[in-house]
Structures are given as structure tokens and as C-alpha cells.
Design a protein around this motif. Structure first.
Motif, PDB file in Angstrom:
ATOM      1  N   GLU A  82      24.643   8.220  28.683  1.00 32.71           N
ATOM      2  CA  GLU A  82      24.149   9.172  27.684  1.00 32.71           C
ATOM      3  C   GLU A  82      25.134  10.311  27.471  1.00 32.71           C
ATOM      4  OE1 GLU A  82      19.520   9.666  27.108  1.00 32.71           O
ATOM      5  OE2 GLU A  82      20.075  10.092  29.178  1.00 32.71           O
ATOM      6  N   LEU A  83      25.635  10.881  28.556  1.00 33.43           N
ATOM      7  CA  LEU A  83      26.559  12.007  28.448  1.00 33.43           C
ATOM      8  C   LEU A  83      27.884  11.584  27.827  1.00 33.43           C
ATOM      9  CD1 LEU A  83      25.830  13.617  31.920  1.00 33.43           C
ATOM     10  CD2 LEU A  83      25.342  14.639  29.694  1.00 33.43           C
ATOM     11  N   ALA A  84      28.364  10.394  28.197  1.00 37.06           N
ATOM     12  CA  ALA A  84      29.616   9.900  27.632  1.00 37.06           C
ATOM     13  C   ALA A  84      29.491   9.639  26.139  1.00 37.06           C
ATOM     14  CB  ALA A  84      30.038   8.620  28.351  1.00 37.06           C
ATOM     15  N   GLN A  95      33.882  18.014  31.362  1.00 35.33           N
ATOM     16  CA  GLN A  95      33.470  18.364  29.997  1.00 35.33           C
ATOM     17  C   GLN A  95      31.953  18.430  29.881  1.00 35.33           C
ATOM     18  OE1 GLN A  95      35.429  19.336  27.710  1.00 35.33           O
ATOM     19  NE2 GLN A  95      37.456  18.423  27.976  1.00 35.33           N
ATOM     20  N   TRP A  96      31.257  17.527  30.527  1.00 35.07           N
ATOM     21  CA  TRP A  96      29.792  17.491  30.420  1.00 35.07           C
ATOM     22  C   TRP A  96      29.159  18.710  31.086  1.00 35.07           C
ATOM     23  CZ3 TRP A  96      29.769  11.917  32.779  1.00 35.07           C
ATOM     24  CH2 TRP A  96      30.454  11.058  31.904  1.00 35.07           C
ATOM     25  N   VAL A  97      29.616  19.007  32.293  1.00 37.87           N
ATOM     26  CA  VAL A  97      29.051  20.158  33.003  1.00 37.87           C
ATOM     27  C   VAL A  97      29.389  21.458  32.274  1.00 37.87           C
ATOM     28  CG1 VAL A  97      29.118  21.468  35.176  1.00 37.87           C
ATOM     29  CG2 VAL A  97      29.061  18.961  35.219  1.00 37.87           C
ATOM     30  N   LYS A  98      30.551  21.498  31.651  1.00 34.36           N
ATOM     31  CA  LYS A  98      30.936  22.686  30.870  1.00 34.36           C
ATOM     32  C   LYS A  98      29.923  22.959  29.773  1.00 34.36           C
ATOM     33  CE  LYS A  98      34.720  24.336  27.909  1.00 34.36           C
ATOM     34  NZ  LYS A  98      36.065  24.020  27.387  1.00 34.36           N
ATOM     35  N   ARG A  99      29.440  21.921  29.132  1.00 35.45           N
ATOM     36  CA  ARG A  99      28.506  22.085  28.024  1.00 35.45           C
ATOM     37  C   ARG A  99      27.058  22.215  28.496  1.00 35.45           C
ATOM     38  NH1 ARG A  99      33.082  20.227  26.702  1.00 35.45           N
ATOM     39  NH2 ARG A  99      33.899  20.354  24.581  1.00 35.45           N
ATOM     40  N   ALA A 106      31.634  23.960  35.692  1.00 37.62           N
ATOM     41  CA  ALA A 106      32.535  22.921  35.189  1.00 37.62           C
ATOM     42  C   ALA A 106      33.833  22.902  35.985  1.00 37.62           C
ATOM     43  CB  ALA A 106      32.821  23.151  33.713  1.00 37.62           C
ATOM     44  N   TRP A 107      34.394  24.101  36.232  1.00 43.00           N
ATOM     45  CA  TRP A 107      35.652  24.144  36.985  1.00 43.00           C
ATOM     46  C   TRP A 107      35.451  23.602  38.390  1.00 43.00           C
ATOM     47  CZ3 TRP A 107      37.657  25.837  41.486  1.00 43.00           C
ATOM     48  CH2 TRP A 107      39.053  25.783  41.601  1.00 43.00           C
ATOM     49  N   PHE A 108      34.383  24.021  39.054  1.00 36.09           N
ATOM     50  CA  PHE A 108      34.127  23.564  40.420  1.00 36.09           C
ATOM     51  C   PHE A 108      33.906  22.053  40.449  1.00 36.09           C
ATOM     52  CE2 PHE A 108      31.290  22.655  44.017  1.00 36.09           C
ATOM     53  CZ  PHE A 108      32.043  23.180  45.052  1.00 36.09           C
ATOM     54  N   THR A 109      33.162  21.528  39.484  1.00 37.36           N
ATOM     55  CA  THR A 109      32.922  20.083  39.414  1.00 37.36           C
ATOM     56  C   THR A 109      34.226  19.330  39.203  1.00 37.36           C
ATOM     57  OG1 THR A 109      30.726  20.473  38.470  1.00 37.36           O
ATOM     58  CG2 THR A 109      31.651  18.263  38.219  1.00 37.36           C
ATOM     59  N   SER A 399      22.201  16.630  38.210  1.00 36.27           N
ATOM     60  CA  SER A 399      21.363  17.832  38.326  1.00 36.27           C
ATOM     61  C   SER A 399      21.484  18.700  37.078  1.00 36.27           C
ATOM     62  CB  SER A 399      21.767  18.641  39.563  1.00 36.27           C
ATOM     63  OG  SER A 399      21.567  17.904  40.741  1.00 36.27           O
ATOM     64  N   CYS A 400      22.693  18.871  36.569  1.00 35.67           N
ATOM     65  CA  CYS A 400      22.894  19.657  35.345  1.00 35.67           C
ATOM     66  C   CYS A 400      22.179  19.012  34.162  1.00 35.67           C
ATOM     67  CB  CYS A 400      24.389  19.803  35.049  1.00 35.67           C
ATOM     68  SG  CYS A 400      25.274  20.869  36.209  1.00 35.67           S
TER      69      CYS A 400
END
Length: 493
Positions: A82-84, A95-99, A106-109, A399-400
Motif C-alpha cells: 500500500e505504501l509503495a 520516504q513513507w515515514v517522512k510523510r 524518517a531520518w532515524f528510520t 506503526s507509523c
């Protein structure tokens, strides 16, 4: 009436809407994207990683762990699909966690993802070095020889990747052919013509498989931890999204197809080898580290050993090439947001539209990691972290996504792959599975460490992850790299 956009224009417009221009060559079809995912997860690499340890943990009945882990890990793949589809961008989980959760997370991930992926690349090259030496000499390598051969495989993979996306496709396709022969073809033949045990063997848990506390349940949990290792790397398809035509449709299909086909192939091989191999007690006791090759040689004769080793070697080479490919794209996807050291260099793309500096960087770091192979304890720690780190990253991403659904921020766009009303249920189930498996994989077990291993190797996943997490957080709060990330502005330099 406005003429419909061509597929290539639609892909570029989608990329533009996310704040980026088309810099990589969009030359991968659905099949090619699937091939990258299939070669990365790799049934051959997977079965050699888990079979002996699984049998030691739960006896012949360990084979039932494979479909269970496949079904549960498929939940994660559905969320990733779904995210892709919504964000088909190089950088994938970053990119996904950033959004979904903002620049800090996002940086940590992305940092933890790169650490886990580089450990994985080192591991595959190191293990593949064994087969390279064995193929040319017929003898198991020394520690120095295995490290040297691993470095050779990394250089081969780098060379293939630097020639561009088209040579990459040929190498990955060769890997799929090798996988089909080594796993599917031989597995079917073993089941049909060389089976030495009845199906009742698959329901046996031998006394040697009891856990440290004397219970079969402990062995079952250990086998679950090991079984999860076979299903890592399917997210490679998302990392090459910007090189995949019609990415919103092709990438989620490639993720799911690679996961399912790899899972079925690993199941076939596991069942076939377990039922055909004569020395079951030796496999369960841990005396036989590689039950696959002896099963093939016993069935087909001594002549088959060298060709089989060659086929396995080709599969390892394809896996190294594809892992290097997706790590290079992950580095590029982060560097173009200027959040990595030397980002200006790492985001450069050459005339073949290859992120060459990112490729060289990933190869060099993996080569440094190979030096750990000179010490069995050190390389064991690296291998343990490589698997555990991926599950923690999976957990962060899922989780995000779950928090976005629960808070009403999840908006499935038209034309994207969507689970519809099942999305929340699947996401929730994936979350609970990853909480369990992350703890299970990280759990300190002496049974998964070499005899006499020091305590820090037994605690490898927890220790290495904790150290990297602390270092990453210190750097994040000190250097504030997330503040350098543009707010979805198109790069024009």
C-alpha cells in the motif's frame, strides 16, 4: 478533451508531485521489479540461512514454521505494498515515514535501515564467498579465503550495477533461473523420486530439539525467530520504484508476488530436503550444518555436487547484485534530501543514470564489514544484527501506518493499491506480529550462537541496535540533519 498521459509521463508527473525530478532510468518492467525482489529475498540464500537452525530448534516439524512465518510476514508485505503504491519513491521506508510521521522519525528510520541493509549485504557476500571458493577448489575455505571471496563478489556486484539498469536485469534473471533449478526443480525431483521418509516425520519433534528449559515450546519460538530470516528483503522492489514503469501498479504487485513465490519455494525445498535426507538425527543435532547439498548428492550421485554448487553460487551472486542495487537507491533517496554526510556527492547520477557514488559507498562499507569475517564471533554478531535490525525497521514503518489510520490521516489516493476496509485489520495484525517477532529475534539465545560464544554475541541484536540507536539519536539532535530536508520542493540543481 485532454489526451490521456502516456505511462512514462504519468510516472514523471507523479514523481514531480512528490517534489522530485526524474533522474534515474525508468527501465524496469513489472517482471524486472519482481526479479529484484525475488533475487533479494532469494529462496536459496533463505533456505541455507534457516534450515539447519530450524531443524535444531524444533526437529523435522520445523518445516511447518515456514508457512506460518510466510503468512504472518505477508501481512507486513501488504502494508508495504500500500505504501509503495502511494509513494513509489527511491528511499522506500524513509520516504513513507517522512510523510506519515515527520522528518525526525524518517531520518532515524532511514539510518537504521541503512545499517541493517549494509549488514545484510556483508552477510550475503560473506556466505556467498564460501560457495565461490568451494566451486573453484572443491574444499571449504579458510577464514581469510572466505573474506577474500566475499570481497570479490562485492566487486562483481558493483561492476554490474555501475553498467546500468539493463545489465542488472540480465544478472538478476540468471539468478532466478538458478533459483528455479536449485529450489523448485530439485525440490520436485526429491519429493517425487528420492523421498526416504514418510510424511509422519514432519510431525515429529525429536528430544534433541528441546529448548534450554526442556520444553518444546522454547524450541518452537526459536524456530519462529529463525523462520522469519527467510522473508527479509521484499521491500527491495520499493527501492527501485523510480526505475519501474507504472510504479503505482507494478511495485505493489512485485512486492507481493516476490514474497509469495519465495515463500512457496522455501517451503518446497524445506519439505523435500527433510523428507529425502537420510541422516535426520545428524541434522537435528547440529552435526550437519548443510543438509541440502548432501541430500542432492545422495539422490543424484557424486557428479551432481559441482553443478549444484555452481547453481547455488549464481543465486548468491544475483542476491549480492540486487542487495547492492536497492541499498544504492536507498542512499540516493536520502542523500537528495541532503540528510546524509556528503549528500552532494551521494546523490550524483552518472550518464548511465546510476547513482554511482551511492553504489561505491555501500560497497566500501560492506567491504569493511567483511573484515569481521576473520573472527567467527564478530561475524556472528553482524549476521544476528542484520536480521534483527530489519524487523525493528518493519515495526517502525507499520506503526507509523497504523497511527495514521487510527488518527484519520491515512488517505488512499485513486489508482493506488489499497486493502480497503481490510486495511486497518491487516495493519493491526502486522503490528502485533512485528512486536512479537522483533522481541523474538532479538531475544538472547545461546542455542543460536556458536558453542562457547561470549555473552555479547548472544546479546548481539540488542547491543548493536542499542549502540546504533544511541549514536543515531546523538547525531540527529546534534547535527539536526532532518532540518536540511526540503519540504517537497523540486530539486532543480
Amino acid at each position: 478533451m485532454t489526451a490521456p498521459l502516456s505511462r512514462s509521463n504519468a510516472d514523471e508527473n507523479l514523481l514531480h508531485s512528490q517534489g522530485y525530478s526524474q533522474e534515474l532510468h525508468r527501465g524496469l518492467s513489472l517482471w524486472s521489479s519482481f526479479s529484484v525482489g525475488f533475487a533479494t529475498v532469494s529462496p536459496v540464500v533463505g533456505i541455507y540461512s534457516v534450515m539447519s537452525l530450524g531443524a535444531m530448534s524444533a526437529g523435522p516439524s520445523w518445516v511447518w514454521i515456514v508457512p506460518l512465518c510466510l503468512a504472518l510476514q505477508l501481512l507486513v508485505a501488504l502494508v508495504y505494498a500500500e505504501l509503495a503504491s502511494q509513494y513509489p519513491l527511491a528511499g522506500g521506508c524513509y520516504q513513507w515515514v517522512k510523510r506519515l510521521a515527520g522528518d525526525r522519525w524518517a531520518w532515524f528510520t532511514g539510518f537504521m535501515y541503512l545499517a541493517s541493509a549494509l549488514a545484510s549485504l556483508t552477510t550475503v557476500a560473506y556466505l556467498g564467498g564460501f560457495w565461490l571458493w568451494l566451486f573453484f577448489t572443491g574444499e571449504p575455505p579458510s577464514a581469510n579465503a572466505q573474506v577474500f571471496c566475499g570481497a570479490v563478489l562485492l566487486l562483481v556486484g558493483l561492476g554490474v550495477n555501475l553498467f546500468g539498469i539493463n545489465p542488472l536485469k540480465y544478472f538478476v534473471n540468471a539468478g532466478i533461473v538458478a533459483e528455479a533449478i536449485a529450489s523448485i526443480g530439485i525440490g520436485v525431483l526429491l519429493l517425487l523420486f528420492f523421498r526416504n521418509h514418510s510424511l509422519s516425520l514432519l510431525f515429529e519433534g525429536l528430544p534433541a530439539t528441546e529448548g534450554a528449559d526442556g520444553s518444546y515450546f522454547s524450541g518452537f519460538l526459536t524456530a519462529m525467530a529463525v523462520g522469519g530470516w527467510a522473508f527479509l528483503g521484499f521491500d527491495a522492489c520499493s527501492q527501485v520504484s523510480e526505475e519501474t514503469a507504472d510504479a503505482r501498479t507494478s511495485t505493489p504487485r512485485a512486492i507481493l508476488r516476490s514474497m509469495i513465490l519465495v515463500g512457496l519455494t522455501v517451503m518446497l525445498t524445506a519439505f523435500a530436503v527433510t523428507l529425502s535426507y537420510t541422516n535426520t538425527a545428524g541434522m537435528v543435532s547440529g552435526q550437519i550444518i548443510d543438509p541440502v547439498t548432501p541430500a542432492v548428492v545422495d539422490a543424484f550421485g557424486a557428479w551432481s555436487e559441482r553443478p549444484f554448487v555452481g547453481i547455488v553460487l549464481v543465486a548468491f551472486i544475483a542476491c549480492v547484485v540486487s542487495v547492492q542495487t536497492y541499498i544504492g537507491r536507498a542512499v540516493f533517496g536520502m542523500a537528495r534530501d541532503s540528510i546524509l554526510p556528503a549528500s552532494a556527492l551521494l546523490r550524483q547520477v552518472d550518464k548511465r543514470k546510476v547513482p554511482f557514488a551511492a553504489m561505491v559507498f555501500s560497497t566500501l562499507f560492506a567491504s569493511f564489514g567483511l573484515a569481521l569475517g576473520l573472527n567467527a564471533t564478530a561475524v556472528g554478531t553482524l549476521i544476528a544484527f542484520g536480521s534483527g535490525g530489519f524487523f525493528v525497521v518493519f515495526l517502525i514503518v507499520v506503526s507509523c501506518a497504523l497511527l495514521a489510520r487510527l488518527s484519520g490521516r491515512w488517505k488512499a489516493e485513486p489508482g493506488t493499491f489499497s486493502l480497503g476496509r481490510w486495511g486497518l485489520l491487516v495493519n493491526l495484525a502486522a503490528f502485533f506480529w512485528l512486536v512479537f517477532e522483533s522481541i523474538n529475534v532479538a531475544w538472547p539465545r545461546e542455542s543460536l550462537a556458536p558453542p562457547g560464544a561470549p555473552w555479547f554475541q548472544v546479546w548481539a541484536v540488542i547491543l548493536v541496535f542499542s549502540v546504533l540507536a544511541v549514536l543515531g539519536l546523538i547525531y540527529m539532535f546534534w547535527a539536526k540533519p532532518y532540518l536540511r530536508s526540503p519540504v517537497l520542493q523540486l530539486r532543480t540543481e
